[in-house]
Design an enzyme around this catalytic site. Structure first.
Site, PDB file in Angstrom:
ATOM      1  CD  GLU A 114     -12.106   6.312  -3.806  1.00  0.00           C
ATOM      2  OE1 GLU A 114     -11.698   5.805  -3.379  1.00  0.00           O
ATOM      3  OE2 GLU A 114     -11.883   7.744  -4.718  1.00  0.00           O
ATOM      4  CG  HIS A 126      -9.757   6.700  -0.625  1.00  0.00           C
ATOM      5  ND1 HIS A 126     -10.621   7.728  -1.074  1.00  0.00           N
ATOM      6  CD2 HIS A 126      -8.775   7.387   0.122  1.00  0.00           C
ATOM      7  CE1 HIS A 126      -9.865   8.773  -1.040  1.00  0.00           C
ATOM      8  NE2 HIS A 126      -9.022   9.200  -0.023  1.00  0.00           N
ATOM      9  CG  ASP A 143      -2.980   9.635  -5.140  1.00  0.00           C
ATOM     10  OD1 ASP A 143      -2.160  11.215  -5.092  1.00  0.00           O
ATOM     11  OD2 ASP A 143      -3.915   9.518  -4.535  1.00  0.00           O
ATOM     12  CG  ASN A 165     -13.494   6.079   0.591  1.00  0.00           C
ATOM     13  OD1 ASN A 165     -12.513   6.257   1.050  1.00  0.00           O
ATOM     14  ND2 ASN A 165     -14.040   6.023  -1.097  1.00  0.00           N
TER      15      ASN A 165
END
Ligand code: PGA
Length: 249
Positions: free
Chosen positions: A142, A137, A67, A135
């Site tokens: 996400e 990810h 990313d 979380n």
């Protein structure tokens, strides 16, 4: 899932590097998926050492990063282009034309994402290195991301922006968007090595291994990958109730 537990960050980083080194020795022209973040820094430092000691070479290796942020330049110290140069590429013999990181420097981000996506499908990763967010990810996929998603422009979760704000002067400077490999791209790698270190990842590691597979917690999809190794330190493994240092799940 093969889960290996090590005492601390250094021991885990060593073990992760050894696995990558073995794969490079087996296939010197491998396609390697790379991640950024604190988790793989020790791994990269060990890869640089292995290169300096003539154990491995990056000359024939092609890399694909997961990313990149939208809205900051490649030379910004928090960009993932900068990170990769700083921790790995500047110190090894990789050829610049073999380095692939999502470009986010033009106006049409969707088009750039699609170009990267096409490259990814033509270059199946032999090994993908991953971290995990608190979380759940993976890359910047996400909670709520499509499990079958391909490379796309993603709006970053507030938790992720908060987590990453420690590297910026303030949360307002943290980009709101990124380009990320989708979950489908990540799953399309022959082997995955996920590194999770520190107490703050314990809950996420537990959910990745034992939780319901759901887009609410993207890393849970990794339960379905046929060849994944997870390297954790004792703190990140603390909720797994591991009776030995190796668990197959
Ligand atoms: P970290 O990030 O290695 O900096 O904890 C991992 C991630 O968010 O994927």
């Amino acid at each position: 899932m093969q889960i290996y537990k090590y005492k601390d960050y250094d021991a885990a980083s060593n073990a992760a590097a050894n696995l990558v080194i073995q794969e490079i020795i087996k296939k010197p022209n491998m396609i390697l998926g790379l991640a950024t973040g604190v988790s793989p820094i020790g791994l990269y430092q060990n890869l640089v050492k292995a290169y300096e000691n003539d154990i491995i070479s990056f000359k024939k290796i092609k890399t694909f990063n997961l990313d990149e942020y939208v809205g900051i330049n490649n030379d910004h110290p928090q960009s993932y282009h900068y990170f990769m140069n700083h921790y790995l590429f500047d110190y090894v013999d990789i050829l610049p034309e073999n380095i692939n990181i999502p470009a986010t420097d033009k106006k049409n981000i969707e088009e750039l994402a699609e170009e990267y996506n096409i490259k990814l499908f033509g270059n199946q990763r032999d090994l993908q290195i991953l971290g995990i967010g608190k979380n759940g990810h993976i890359g910047f996929n996400e909670p709520g991301s499509q499990l079958g998603g391909q490379t796309y422009k993603v709006k970053l979760d507030e938790q992720t922006r908060k987590d990453n704000s420690r590297y910026f002067n303030s949360i307002d400077e943290v980009p709101k968007y990124a380009i990320t490999m989708g979950i489908k791209n990540i799953m399309y790698s022959k082997k995955i090595l996920l590194i999770a270190l520190g107490e703050s990842k314990a809950e996420a590691v537990y959910k990745m291994v034992h939780g319901i597979v759901s887009d609410d917690f993207p890393a849970s999809i990794l339960q379905l990958h046929p060849d994944i190794t997870i390297i954790v330190d004792e703190a990140a493994a603390s909720k797994l109730n591991m009776k030995s240092d190796h668990l197959v799940f």
